[in-house]
Design a protein around this motif. Structure first.
Motif, PDB file in Angstrom:
ATOM      1  N   VAL A 245       0.845  -1.194   0.000  1.00 11.07           N
ATOM      2  CA  VAL A 245       0.000   0.000   0.000  1.00 11.07           C
ATOM      3  C   VAL A 245       0.878   1.241   0.000  1.00 11.07           C
ATOM      4  N   ASP A 246       0.769   2.034  -1.068  1.00 10.55           N
ATOM      5  CA  ASP A 246       1.454   3.323  -1.119  1.00 10.55           C
ATOM      6  C   ASP A 246       0.686   4.318  -0.262  1.00 10.55           C
ATOM      7  N   LEU A 247       1.398   4.963   0.644  1.00  6.89           N
ATOM      8  CA  LEU A 247       0.758   5.898   1.565  1.00  6.89           C
ATOM      9  C   LEU A 247       1.333   7.294   1.384  1.00  6.89           C
ATOM     10  N   ASP A 248       0.461   8.245   1.117  1.00  4.72           N
ATOM     11  CA  ASP A 248       0.839   9.659   1.041  1.00  4.72           C
ATOM     12  C   ASP A 248       0.646  10.267   2.433  1.00  4.72           C
ATOM     13  N   PRO A 249       1.716  10.783   3.053  1.00  3.83           N
ATOM     14  CA  PRO A 249       1.587  11.334   4.414  1.00  3.83           C
ATOM     15  C   PRO A 249       0.581  12.465   4.530  1.00  3.83           C
ATOM     16  N   THR A 250       0.193  13.088   3.407  1.00  2.00           N
ATOM     17  CA  THR A 250      -0.786  14.177   3.499  1.00  2.00           C
ATOM     18  C   THR A 250      -2.151  13.684   3.977  1.00  2.00           C
ATOM     19  N   LEU A 251      -2.378  12.361   3.969  1.00  2.00           N
ATOM     20  CA  LEU A 251      -3.626  11.840   4.523  1.00  2.00           C
ATOM     21  C   LEU A 251      -3.755  12.171   6.001  1.00  2.00           C
ATOM     22  N   SER A 252      -2.637  12.481   6.648  1.00  2.00           N
ATOM     23  CA  SER A 252      -2.676  12.789   8.083  1.00  2.00           C
ATOM     24  C   SER A 252      -3.387  14.107   8.373  1.00  2.00           C
ATOM     25  N   LYS A 253      -3.541  14.957   7.371  1.00  2.00           N
ATOM     26  CA  LYS A 253      -4.140  16.274   7.602  1.00  2.00           C
ATOM     27  C   LYS A 253      -5.597  16.185   8.053  1.00  2.00           C
ATOM     28  N   ALA A 254      -6.258  15.099   7.695  1.00  2.19           N
ATOM     29  CA  ALA A 254      -7.662  14.938   8.071  1.00  2.19           C
ATOM     30  C   ALA A 254      -7.834  14.169   9.375  1.00  2.19           C
ATOM     31  N   GLU A 255      -6.719  13.822  10.016  1.00  2.00           N
ATOM     32  CA  GLU A 255      -6.768  13.005  11.233  1.00  2.00           C
ATOM     33  C   GLU A 255      -6.535  13.878  12.468  1.00  2.00           C
ATOM     34  N   PRO A 256      -7.502  13.949  13.401  1.00  2.00           N
ATOM     35  CA  PRO A 256      -7.350  14.818  14.576  1.00  2.00           C
ATOM     36  C   PRO A 256      -6.412  14.269  15.640  1.00  2.00           C
ATOM     37  N   ASP A 257      -6.190  12.947  15.677  1.00  2.00           N
ATOM     38  CA  ASP A 257      -5.361  12.335  16.713  1.00  2.00           C
ATOM     39  C   ASP A 257      -3.886  12.563  16.391  1.00  2.00           C
ATOM     40  N   GLU A 258      -3.160  13.211  17.296  1.00  2.54           N
ATOM     41  CA  GLU A 258      -1.760  13.558  17.024  1.00  2.54           C
ATOM     42  C   GLU A 258      -0.883  12.313  16.898  1.00  2.54           C
ATOM     43  N   GLU A 259      -1.172  11.283  17.694  1.00  4.08           N
ATOM     44  CA  GLU A 259      -0.385  10.051  17.623  1.00  4.08           C
ATOM     45  C   GLU A 259      -0.502   9.414  16.243  1.00  4.08           C
ATOM     46  N   ILE A 260      -1.719   9.398  15.714  1.00  4.79           N
ATOM     47  CA  ILE A 260      -1.936   8.820  14.386  1.00  4.79           C
ATOM     48  C   ILE A 260      -1.347   9.723  13.315  1.00  4.79           C
ATOM     49  N   GLN A 261      -1.441  11.024  13.492  1.00  5.36           N
ATOM     50  CA  GLN A 261      -0.793  11.952  12.560  1.00  5.36           C
ATOM     51  C   GLN A 261       0.699  11.640  12.442  1.00  5.36           C
ATOM     52  N   ASP A 262       1.345  11.479  13.587  1.00  8.09           N
ATOM     53  CA  ASP A 262       2.783  11.191  13.604  1.00  8.09           C
ATOM     54  C   ASP A 262       3.083   9.880  12.886  1.00  8.09           C
ATOM     55  N   LEU A 263       2.230   8.872  13.111  1.00 10.58           N
ATOM     56  CA  LEU A 263       2.440   7.565  12.486  1.00 10.58           C
ATOM     57  C   LEU A 263       2.291   7.655  10.975  1.00 10.58           C
ATOM     58  N   LEU A 264       1.276   8.355  10.504  1.00  6.13           N
ATOM     59  CA  LEU A 264       1.075   8.525   9.067  1.00  6.13           C
ATOM     60  C   LEU A 264       2.229   9.305   8.449  1.00  6.13           C
ATOM     61  N   ASN A 265       2.681  10.341   9.128  1.00  9.05           N
ATOM     62  CA  ASN A 265       3.787  11.150   8.602  1.00  9.05           C
ATOM     63  C   ASN A 265       5.091  10.367   8.539  1.00  9.05           C
ATOM     64  N   ALA A 266       5.249   9.399   9.441  1.00  6.04           N
ATOM     65  CA  ALA A 266       6.473   8.594   9.476  1.00  6.04           C
ATOM     66  C   ALA A 266       6.420   7.402   8.528  1.00  6.04           C
ATOM     67  N   SER A 267       5.300   7.220   7.833  1.00  8.42           N
ATOM     68  CA  SER A 267       5.094   5.996   7.057  1.00  8.42           C
ATOM     69  C   SER A 267       4.882   6.257   5.573  1.00  8.42           C
ATOM     70  N   GLY A 268       5.367   7.393   5.079  1.00 10.95           N
ATOM     71  CA  GLY A 268       5.252   7.660   3.651  1.00 10.95           C
ATOM     72  C   GLY A 268       5.991   6.608   2.839  1.00 10.95           C
ATOM     73  N   GLY A 269       5.394   6.187   1.734  1.00  7.74           N
ATOM     74  CA  GLY A 269       6.016   5.170   0.893  1.00  7.74           C
ATOM     75  C   GLY A 269       5.217   3.881   0.929  1.00  7.74           C
ATOM     76  N   VAL A 270       5.920   2.764   0.796  1.00  9.52           N
ATOM     77  CA  VAL A 270       5.265   1.456   0.694  1.00  9.52           C
ATOM     78  C   VAL A 270       5.062   0.850   2.079  1.00  9.52           C
ATOM     79  N   ASN A 271       3.800   0.543   2.391  1.00 11.50           N
ATOM     80  CA  ASN A 271       3.418  -0.122   3.625  1.00 11.50           C
ATOM     81  C   ASN A 271       2.784  -1.467   3.285  1.00 11.50           C
ATOM     82  N   LEU A 272       2.238  -2.138   4.278  1.00 10.27           N
ATOM     83  CA  LEU A 272       1.676  -3.464   4.052  1.00 10.27           C
ATOM     84  C   LEU A 272       0.214  -3.483   4.462  1.00 10.27           C
TER      85      LEU A 272
END
Length: 271
Positions: free
Chosen positions: A82-109
């Motif tokens: 799964v290709d993940l664009d970190p900009t998806l974090s902009k719609a997420e209010p939880d800061e912990e999840i924002q950080d996780l999305l921002n740290a996971s740009g690229g290919v995930n599983l």
């Protein structure tokens, strides 16, 4: 159109690749905080993040163990990249999840989401002695320390048992480096394994499964991206790392006459 849960998986093909289009919700019961995402094929996937604390080694274990299990006849949700664009974090209010999305740009599983499934435990429904023994054998082979009665990591879906969450397997790869060689033996405690009370003969399971591992191992290891295989610590290049995994499995299979009787003794003492 999404592939769907019942579509056949071609063992000779590379894992499919999709792009996440929407982050839906976290699964907070998972230690790595996996999340449910929608992808550009309209499918829904449980996403394991490369930026989670367990790192890329956990994703490697998910691919290797999950795809090996599939080839040995177990039910495993389809695995996709799964290709993940970190900009998806902009719609997420939880800061912990924002950080996780921002740290996971690229290919995930990602793993095909099984709607309506629920946690499976042999205490609620009998899985059958043969399946229980086969799974006990598999987890001992791959050193999966995370299928206890407290955390079975199995789902019941359409009245069938599906295996999930293999990131804690192959724990030796967190400590290897150049020149690594498999140990003569590995500690594996089956006393708390979820399938132990229901398992039939592990010797019979070994007789069936042992000859089937090495013939499919190369195609399983080929599914893992080179980038993931050279994540630190590493024995060297991607080819060196694949060779190290092959050496582990060859050694573990060769020494099955040592650990299979121990499993059988543990099972027999529980019956």
């Amino acid at each position: 159109m999404p592939v769907g849960h019942d579509a056949a998986v071609d063992h000779n093909a590379a894992l499919r690749r999709v792009a996440a289009t929407r982050y839906v919700t976290p699964f907070r019961e998972g230690g790595s905080l996996p999340g449910l995402v929608e992808a550009d094929d309209l499918g829904m996937y449980v996403l394991k993040f490369r930026g989670a604390g367990q790192g890329l080694k956990a994703l490697v274990a998910e691919v290797v163990v999950g795809e090996l299990a599939r080839r040995l006849g177990f039910r495993v949700p389809e695995v996709v990249f799964v290709d993940l664009d970190p900009t998806l974090s902009k719609a997420e209010p939880d800061e912990e999840i924002q950080d996780l999305l921002n740290a996971s740009g690229g290919v995930n599983l990602g793993f095909d989401y099984l709607p309506g499934s629920f946690d499976f435990t042999p205490r609620v429904r009998d899985p059958g002695a043969e399946l229980a023994a086969r799974l006990l054998w598999l987890d001992a082979l791959v050193l999966n320390v995370d299928r206890s009665w407290r955390n079975p990591n199995m789902l019941l879906w359409h009245r069938e048992v599906w295996l999930i969450d293999h990131g804690a397997s192959l724990y030796f790869h967190h400590r290897w480096g150049p020149g690594w060689q498999p140990a003569p033996s590995y500690r594996y405690d089956a006393a708390d394994h979820a399938m132990l009370p229901a398992a039939g003969s592990v010797v019979d399971a070994d007789r069936e499964l042992r000859p089937r591992v090495m013939p499919v191992l190369d195609e399983v290891l080929a599914l893992v991206p080179d980038e993931w295989l050279v994540a630190e610590p590493t024995p060297g290049s991607a080819a060196d790392t694949r060779a190290a995994y092959t050496a582990y499995f060859a050694s573990r299979i060769e020494r099955a006459d040592q650990w299979v009787p121990a499993l059988e003794e543990t099972r027999a003492a529980r019956v």
